[in-house]
Design a protein around this motif. Structure first.
Motif, PDB file in Angstrom:
ATOM      1  N   UNK A 125       3.937   9.587   0.311  1.00  0.00           N
ATOM      2  CA  UNK A 125       4.470   9.239   1.620  1.00  0.00           C
ATOM      3  C   UNK A 125       5.955   8.995   1.422  1.00  0.00           C
ATOM      4  N   UNK A 126       6.765   9.623   2.262  1.00  0.00           N
ATOM      5  CA  UNK A 126       8.215   9.503   2.172  1.00  0.00           C
ATOM      6  C   UNK A 126       8.744   8.976   3.500  1.00  0.00           C
ATOM      7  N   UNK A 127       9.655   8.009   3.421  1.00  0.00           N
ATOM      8  CA  UNK A 127      10.243   7.411   4.617  1.00  0.00           C
ATOM      9  C   UNK A 127      11.325   8.284   5.216  1.00  0.00           C
ATOM     10  N   UNK A 128      11.859   7.867   6.377  1.00  0.00           N
ATOM     11  CA  UNK A 128      12.878   8.642   7.089  1.00  0.00           C
ATOM     12  C   UNK A 128      14.155   8.854   6.268  1.00  0.00           C
ATOM     13  N   UNK A 129      14.424   7.945   5.330  1.00  0.00           N
ATOM     14  CA  UNK A 129      15.625   8.056   4.509  1.00  0.00           C
ATOM     15  C   UNK A 129      15.360   8.771   3.191  1.00  0.00           C
ATOM     16  N   UNK A 130      14.151   9.348   3.053  1.00  0.00           N
ATOM     17  CA  UNK A 130      13.814  10.069   1.841  1.00  0.00           C
ATOM     18  C   UNK A 130      13.246   9.192   0.740  1.00  0.00           C
ATOM     19  N   UNK A 131      13.058   7.909   1.051  1.00  0.00           N
ATOM     20  CA  UNK A 131      12.538   6.972   0.058  1.00  0.00           C
ATOM     21  C   UNK A 131      11.038   7.139  -0.116  1.00  0.00           C
ATOM     22  N   UNK A 132      10.590   7.087  -1.383  1.00  0.00           N
ATOM     23  CA  UNK A 132       9.162   7.154  -1.678  1.00  0.00           C
ATOM     24  C   UNK A 132       8.512   5.820  -1.329  1.00  0.00           C
ATOM     25  N   UNK A 133       7.361   5.878  -0.674  1.00  0.00           N
ATOM     26  CA  UNK A 133       6.621   4.675  -0.284  1.00  0.00           C
ATOM     27  C   UNK A 133       5.340   4.632  -1.116  1.00  0.00           C
ATOM     28  N   UNK A 134       5.140   3.517  -1.805  1.00  0.00           N
ATOM     29  CA  UNK A 134       3.974   3.380  -2.679  1.00  0.00           C
ATOM     30  C   UNK A 134       2.721   3.111  -1.862  1.00  0.00           C
ATOM     31  N   UNK A 135       1.718   3.945  -2.048  1.00  0.00           N
ATOM     32  CA  UNK A 135       0.419   3.724  -1.411  1.00  0.00           C
ATOM     33  C   UNK A 135      -0.305   2.642  -2.203  1.00  0.00           C
ATOM     34  N   UNK A 136      -0.714   1.578  -1.525  1.00  0.00           N
ATOM     35  CA  UNK A 136      -1.319   0.435  -2.208  1.00  0.00           C
ATOM     36  C   UNK A 136      -2.841   0.421  -2.108  1.00  0.00           C
ATOM     37  N   UNK A 137      -3.406   1.257  -1.236  1.00  0.00           N
ATOM     38  CA  UNK A 137      -4.849   1.265  -1.109  1.00  0.00           C
ATOM     39  C   UNK A 137      -5.363   2.502  -0.414  1.00  0.00           C
ATOM     40  N   UNK A 138      -6.620   2.809  -0.700  1.00  0.00           N
ATOM     41  CA  UNK A 138      -7.314   3.900  -0.036  1.00  0.00           C
ATOM     42  C   UNK A 138      -8.726   3.408   0.251  1.00  0.00           C
ATOM     43  N   UNK A 139      -9.124   3.478   1.516  1.00  0.00           N
ATOM     44  CA  UNK A 139     -10.429   2.971   1.923  1.00  0.00           C
ATOM     45  C   UNK A 139     -11.151   4.019   2.747  1.00  0.00           C
ATOM     46  N   UNK A 140     -12.394   4.265   2.398  1.00  0.00           N
ATOM     47  CA  UNK A 140     -13.241   5.140   3.201  1.00  0.00           C
ATOM     48  C   UNK A 140     -13.545   4.430   4.515  1.00  0.00           C
ATOM     49  N   UNK A 141     -13.334   5.110   5.636  1.00  0.00           N
ATOM     50  CA  UNK A 141     -13.600   4.520   6.951  1.00  0.00           C
ATOM     51  C   UNK A 141     -15.104   4.531   7.204  1.00  0.00           C
ATOM     52  N   UNK A 142     -15.644   3.365   7.552  1.00  0.00           N
ATOM     53  CA  UNK A 142     -17.082   3.235   7.813  1.00  0.00           C
ATOM     54  C   UNK A 142     -17.509   4.147   8.957  1.00  0.00           C
TER      55      UNK A 142
END
Length: 104
Positions: A42-59
């Motif tokens: 995931x990259x922000x509007x300024x080109x900065x990388x955004x760290x993904x902190x979690x992934x959850x399966x949607x019930x």
């Protein structure tokens, strides 16, 4: 050989004026209900990388929907999601989307 999974949709959400989660939808459920985050950015509007902190399966989503979470972002503009390619047990095709956060 394993079939290739494809992401078919992505939706951003968060508290007012922020983005802190992207929900992604697959065309078929990934085996084991997981997919590797190593090939997700995931990259922000300024080109900065955004760290993904979690992934959850949607019930109750038949294994198709996953929430990707990260620290709340407030910069307005387009956030870019890039997935894939992933090969191996779970083949995942390339998916790119832009998600817009309007200025406050």
């Amino acid at each position: 050989s394993p079939s290739t999974l494809h992401l078919v949709d992505s939706v951003a959400s968060g508290a007012a004026g922020t983005i802190s989660m992207i929900t992604v939808k697959f065309d078929n459920a990934p085996p084991g209900g997981v997919f590797p985050l190593a090939n997700v950015t995931v990259t922000g509007p300024n080109g900065n990388a955004i760290t993904i902190t979690g992934m959850t399966l949607v019930a109750n989503s038949s294994g198709l929907l996953f929430d990707l979470t990260f620290a709340a972002q407030t910069a307005p503009g387009y956030y870019k999601l890039h997935v894939g390619p992933v090969s191996g047990a779970n083949n995942i095709g390339v998916f790119d989307s832009s998600l817009y956060l309007a200025p406050k």
